[in-house]
Design an enzyme around this catalytic site. Sequence first.
Site, mmCIF file in Angstrom:
data_model
loop_
_atom_site.group_PDB
_atom_site.id
_atom_site.type_symbol
_atom_site.label_atom_id
_atom_site.label_comp_id
_atom_site.label_asym_id
_atom_site.label_seq_id
_atom_site.Cartn_x
_atom_site.Cartn_y
_atom_site.Cartn_z
ATOM 1 N N ALA A 191 0.850 -1.195 0.000
ATOM 2 C CA ALA A 191 0.000 0.000 0.000
ATOM 3 C C ALA A 191 0.885 1.244 0.000
ATOM 4 O O ALA A 191 2.102 1.148 -0.179
ATOM 5 C CB ALA A 191 -0.919 -0.014 1.216
ATOM 6 N N ASN A 192 0.295 2.410 0.167
ATOM 7 C CA ASN A 192 1.060 3.653 0.246
ATOM 8 C C ASN A 192 0.389 4.590 1.241
ATOM 9 O O ASN A 192 -0.653 4.259 1.809
ATOM 10 C CB ASN A 192 1.190 4.291 -1.149
ATOM 11 C CG ASN A 192 -0.161 4.637 -1.737
ATOM 12 O OD1 ASN A 192 -0.867 5.506 -1.222
ATOM 13 N ND2 ASN A 192 -0.542 3.942 -2.800
ATOM 14 N N ARG A 193 0.978 5.762 1.454
ATOM 15 C CA ARG A 193 0.543 6.639 2.532
ATOM 16 C C ARG A 193 -0.597 7.589 2.179
ATOM 17 O O ARG A 193 -0.905 8.492 2.937
ATOM 18 C CB ARG A 193 1.724 7.489 3.039
ATOM 19 C CG ARG A 193 2.815 6.681 3.674
ATOM 20 C CD ARG A 193 3.873 7.591 4.278
ATOM 21 N NE ARG A 193 5.044 6.829 4.644
ATOM 22 C CZ ARG A 193 5.127 6.078 5.746
ATOM 23 N NH1 ARG A 193 4.108 5.993 6.566
ATOM 24 N NH2 ARG A 193 6.230 5.406 6.006
ATOM 25 N N SER A 194 -1.233 7.413 1.045
ATOM 26 C CA SER A 194 -2.340 8.305 0.686
ATOM 27 C C SER A 194 -3.477 8.188 1.700
ATOM 28 O O SER A 194 -3.899 7.086 2.054
ATOM 29 C CB SER A 194 -2.852 7.922 -0.711
ATOM 30 O OG SER A 194 -4.102 8.554 -0.957
ATOM 31 N N ALA A 209 -3.934 7.435 -5.404
ATOM 32 C CA ALA A 209 -2.542 6.994 -5.446
ATOM 33 C C ALA A 209 -2.565 5.504 -5.784
ATOM 34 O O ALA A 209 -2.402 4.641 -4.910
ATOM 35 C CB ALA A 209 -1.862 7.265 -4.109
#
Length: 224
Positions: A29-32, A95
């Site tokens: 995943a990512n930090r969005s 994102a």
Amino acid sequence: EGRAPLAGRRALVTAGPTHEPLDPVRYIANRSSGLQGYAIAEALADLGADVTLVSGPTQLRNPAGMAVIRCETARDMQAAVHALKQQDIAVCTAAVADWRPAAQATQKLKKQSRNDVPPPLALTANPDILAELSQSSPIRPQLVVGFAAETENVAQYAQAKLKRKQCDWIVANNVGANSDVMGGSENEVMLITSQTSDAWPRLSKTEVARKLAVAIADWFSRFL
Ligand code: C5P
């Protein structure tokens, strides 16, 4: 009192991260946070647009006054976007993970002993939803807006991205170290078109959303 400026216009907003599963319990995943995208969806709805928010996994509540479709992976998001009827406006803030694990194990990947060799992590490319929408003639939305999170040479990379993906505008932000943009409540962006680049002051994400919605409404009033 005048008619709402975006009344009768259909707007798609993608928001949030995607989760790309590795096995039933792990994902990439990512930090969005989804904050900027949700704010844009609300600002467009406030100007009268008929908004569909397609959101990856976030901690945010569904905004009122619009359709919200929740999805997990990039491919889920792509399917949700393709299932919509033709849109007038698309704002892709999501994102989306560029890559996903090439294989998704049906059972949890297990470490058997302390000196097990770690499994290799092979990745494969995800669909680019913004590029697909931008190149979806004859059903292309009239105005397709992308985002670009860059850590350096922001305007230059954003212009290149606009050409490559064939979207109309890019909202470019600097997410370099110490910018506090990802997950934060403020944003400092440039609005890039094929002709122009306009640096906006540091604003709350809500104010960036309102300003973008107004720019979109202006564009429709001038060109369509
Ligand atoms: O190429 P990059 O990921 O930096 O482009 C960012 C823009 O493209 C954002 O508008 C994002 O929502 C969109 N995008 C997308 N699908 C992808 C990757 C990015 O819609 N797979």
